[in-house]
Design a protein around this motif. Sequence first.
Motif, PDB file in Angstrom:
ATOM      1  N   THR A 178      82.023 -14.617  62.188  1.00  0.00           N
ATOM      2  CA  THR A 178      82.893 -15.745  61.864  1.00  0.00           C
ATOM      3  C   THR A 178      83.864 -16.022  63.009  1.00  0.00           C
ATOM      4  O   THR A 178      84.542 -15.122  63.479  1.00  0.00           O
TER       5      THR A 178
ATOM      6  N   LYS B  68      93.198 -13.187  62.640  1.00  0.00           N
ATOM      7  CA  LYS B  68      91.914 -13.180  61.942  1.00  0.00           C
ATOM      8  C   LYS B  68      91.866 -12.083  60.871  1.00  0.00           C
ATOM      9  O   LYS B  68      91.390 -12.297  59.762  1.00  0.00           O
TER      10      LYS B  68
ATOM     11  N   SER C  39      82.516 -18.580  55.282  1.00  0.00           N
ATOM     12  CA  SER C  39      82.011 -18.155  56.587  1.00  0.00           C
ATOM     13  C   SER C  39      81.845 -16.629  56.654  1.00  0.00           C
ATOM     14  O   SER C  39      80.844 -16.124  57.154  1.00  0.00           O
TER      15      SER C  39
ATOM     16  N   ALA D 176      87.054 -19.911  55.077  1.00  0.00           N
ATOM     17  CA  ALA D 176      86.926 -18.576  55.662  1.00  0.00           C
ATOM     18  C   ALA D 176      86.061 -17.698  54.770  1.00  0.00           C
ATOM     19  O   ALA D 176      85.186 -16.974  55.263  1.00  0.00           O
TER      20      ALA D 176
ATOM     21  N   MET E  95      87.103 -18.367  64.535  1.00  0.00           N
ATOM     22  CA  MET E  95      88.251 -19.126  64.054  1.00  0.00           C
ATOM     23  C   MET E  95      88.029 -20.628  64.254  1.00  0.00           C
ATOM     24  O   MET E  95      88.482 -21.447  63.452  1.00  0.00           O
TER      25      MET E  95
ATOM     26  N   VAL F 172      85.926 -21.730  61.298  1.00  0.00           N
ATOM     27  CA  VAL F 172      86.731 -21.811  60.080  1.00  0.00           C
ATOM     28  C   VAL F 172      87.571 -23.092  60.110  1.00  0.00           C
ATOM     29  O   VAL F 172      87.642 -23.839  59.130  1.00  0.00           O
TER      30      VAL F 172
END
Lengths: 194, 194
Positions: free
Chosen positions: B24, B47, B15, B12, B26, B29
């Motif tokens: 970004t 998030k 990203s 994460a 999910m 990630v």
Amino acid sequence: MSGRKESILKAAERSFALFGYKGTTMDQVAKIANVGKGTIYTFFKNKEELFNEIIDQFIQRMKVIAEAAIDENDPFFVNLHRALYEILSFRKEHQFTIKITQEVKEFGTLPAKQALGKFEDAILSFLEKHIQLAIDKGELVKCDPKLTAFVMLRLYIAIVFEWEQRHEPLDKEEIASLFDLYFANGLEKNKKTC
Amino acid sequence: MSGRKESILKAAERSFALFGYKGTTMDQVAKIANVGKGTIYTFFKNKEELFNEIIDQFIQRMKVIAEAAIDENDPFFVNLHRALYEILSFRKEHQFTIKITQEVKEFGTLPAKQALGKFEDAILSFLEKHIQLAIDKGELVKCDPKLTAFVMLRLYIAIVFEWEQRHEPLDKEEIASLFDLYFANGLEKNKKTC
DNA sequence: AACTGACTAAATGACTATATTGGTCAATAA
DNA sequence: TTATTGACCAATATAGTCATTTAGTCAGTT
């Protein structure tokens, strides 16, 4: 009939102040000014030039206010505070700059951005001039007037506008004494050789 | 297997640093972290919480750097300059804050805004603590530590980052001496009683 | 000669169809 | 039983469209 250019300028200023740069249409300006739209283009090359003429007028008024705040007999920091306070109050309260500032934040309109840039440049050159005078008079230590003007304006804006975004606003006297504390006298204890 | 949370955080951060908060996803990630998307939600509510955890980690690292710049034996202004320079260089060079800053300017993404707010608050409370210490030590004149921290950070940012947007950038030594000039000693000539 | 407003090309933005994304949860694997 | 997963869904964002609006022009009027 005469006064056409003036009535166009008047109408445009009003419209720019109410609706911003984007929000102002040339049709609307023509209507308010009671002229045909084509007439506007006999006085101004385009919308942007009309806008710039109004900004220049506005800066002229700002300069008058700033110079009126200067009293040759007062010390530099008294004049500085009075002038900055007047200029920034004028800017802050004037519908025109409120709207333009808002527009820059919201849309990033380029001519509006450039207008704010012009305002800042005008203030900076005013400060620079008076800093140079104060150095010549021996009131200030030697320093780069351009950089000092820049730093002073930034500091002033921080104290007057940005601080109050998250804290209790400071009143005029507090601001003046803070400016003295931070800028005139310095924070360091027992350092200066007298 | 273990280390799932760590690999999610790592993925994460990478990203967010490359694509910002908005950019970004999910899914992405999860892919980079080699976990199913659902797994992320066993460690983080959503998030935004994932983002916040990364910010908090980042601030922790910032704090370590800042404290490392402080040497009890050095005078306040030497420490101040060194610490601010380290913090702001760290922030400036780190891809993560570059991207977040850019995102705030361009889109005004709320979580990104809040992240910058957290950074600033961390720096301010660090400054406030050390200003208070310096006052207690008798190195600084009495002043409101919170307000002084605020003004110092603003001034520093103005000198280090904003000045160079329209002028030649200043080097480390120049910045230090300016900070002394403006802040430690003050600009006024022959005023302080010793 | 000064002025006008209908006109045009370009920009805008409302609307919609399409795609993407955050978050869930029944199915799966351990 | 518990941890993990990815297909799925509602919500949101994006792309494409086209009617409307707007800056700027210019032939015609005063």
